[in-house]
Design an enzyme around this catalytic site. Sequence first.
Site, PDB file in Angstrom:
ATOM      1  CD  GLU A  47       7.343   7.798  -0.450  1.00 15.45           C
ATOM      2  OE1 GLU A  47       8.452   7.315  -0.162  1.00 15.45           O
ATOM      3  OE2 GLU A  47       6.809   7.635  -1.577  1.00 15.45           O
ATOM      4  CE  LYS A 129       9.785   3.737   0.133  1.00 11.83           C
ATOM      5  NZ  LYS A 129       9.889   4.957  -0.700  1.00 11.83           N
ATOM      6  CB  CYS A 169       6.330   4.530  -2.047  1.00 15.59           C
ATOM      7  SG  CYS A 169       6.524   4.976  -3.799  1.00 15.59           S
TER       8      CYS A 169
END
Length: 561
Positions: A47, A129, A169
């Site tokens: 990430e 994300k 994540c």
Amino acid sequence: MSARPPVKVALAQINVTVGDIAGNAQRIVEFARRAHAEGARLVLFPELSLCGYPPEDLLLRPAFMSACAEALHSVAKALADLEGLHVVVGHPHQFGERGDVRSKSMAVQQRFNAASVLAGGRILATYCKRELPNYQVFDERRYFASGRDAAQAPVVFDVGGTRFGVLVCEDAWFDEPAASAKAAGAQVLCVLNASPFHLGKCAEREERMALRARSTGLPLLYSHLTGAQDEIVFDGASFAVDAQGAVRVRAPMFEEALSLVEIDGAALRGPLAEVPALEAQAWAALVTGVRDYLGKNGFPGAIIGLSGGIDSALVLAIAVDALGADKVRAVMMPSPYTADISWIDARDMAERLSVRYDEISIVPMFDAFRASLAQEFAGLAEDATEENIQARIRGTLLMALSNKFGAIVLTTGNKSEMATGYCTLYGDMAGGFAVIKDVAKTLVYRLANWRNTQERAQGREVIPQRIITRPPSAELRPDQTDQDSLPPYEVLDAILERYMQEDQSIEEIVAAGFERADVERVTRLIKVNEYKRRQAPVGIRITHRAFGRDWRYPITSKFRA
């Protein structure tokens, strides 16, 4: 899934530096080329690996976002000759052409924590994300919009007949993003991560990702950062779990690694590193934190005030493991109250680690201070004032050496002392980096003993046993010990953990069997010493609640429960 041909995926566990966009890009290209040479068809980078994590308010600068956009295109072009290779890179993103992100309108554009799929010299797709953490050390809602705000479809792409879905994540900690990727055709989940370390976090991650794999019925690949950024450490330990949630591949902790995962139908194959013991993890985190803080910030070495006590001995051992003995200097500064065994043990410790060792007596300076203040203090008994003067003289000497030679002063205060204010502002708190700021005193002893066990096979110990076994003392007045002013460390640390890390109330802690007087005393000290901690140097975080990014209590407060 058994009809699909096997495919190799590389988990590129790298150590990047925040803001070194060109250097990070070069590292991504180097690891991608290595992976391709070893037969990988897909490489997963962590990430925000292009810019480093966490970039914090750099994200608010148009020039930073523009540089990240340029670098992403440069990485894609640099890998154009690697036939058949797909690369997934984490980066900050704003929609629009590169010319747009430089425009004045960029200030009102939404930013996203993104991952892009690169192949054939092009950016094939970008995923944003969806789940943005905003707890503990995370502050992502300050900087990023959710991928849902962009009304973005899941990103799923084909490599060698297998369809991979991208998550970033926190997305994998929730049901919806993974379920959406599966509904879009994903057969394997690829999760890019920058998950800060704390003790127990490795097992927690694997448990949650195993749950996600079982809930979707899909294997999951987890690519994670390693290295350190300011107070945060990343432990690596990238891994892969099969559809039943069993860990089949694991990279080593706290080091760069390129782990190849062979996906053959339902089977995953690759190297499976062991998870080290807790003490080994803590030690590696502290060593990594010191090495990267000094290395990435360009300090040539470290200076440590060596007292003959266990805290400074532990910091010295960590620093030598991180930097090498030639880059570490120890200075003993005896006062009128320093016991002979303190300087004897300090000399012994320095000799065992082969570091430069100097002694500078503070007696003349302490006498000069008392003489200068004699008229002002006439008729008043000596107290903590004179104790703190000694600590501040030492801090001044260490900072003078730091200024003259460029080495950074590593402070030696532990978490138990920082919590209760058993430290001197502008004295032993003076320095640039607080190595054991998040290490409770009871853990200090465990780490010292653990480090010694690593050397016993060679017939030696790093830390002299007398340093470990003698009662701890600041040695700022005659016959002083820590327990004159504090409860036993076993009691203190247990109360601290319950109150600070578990957010238990005073009544809950008393109900758990602790003496009310001890609980009220310790919790009061925690509250009234916040003003000191705000002025303390940054230090390495190894628990899920450290004094730093994830402890933001007001200095001025009347709340006492």
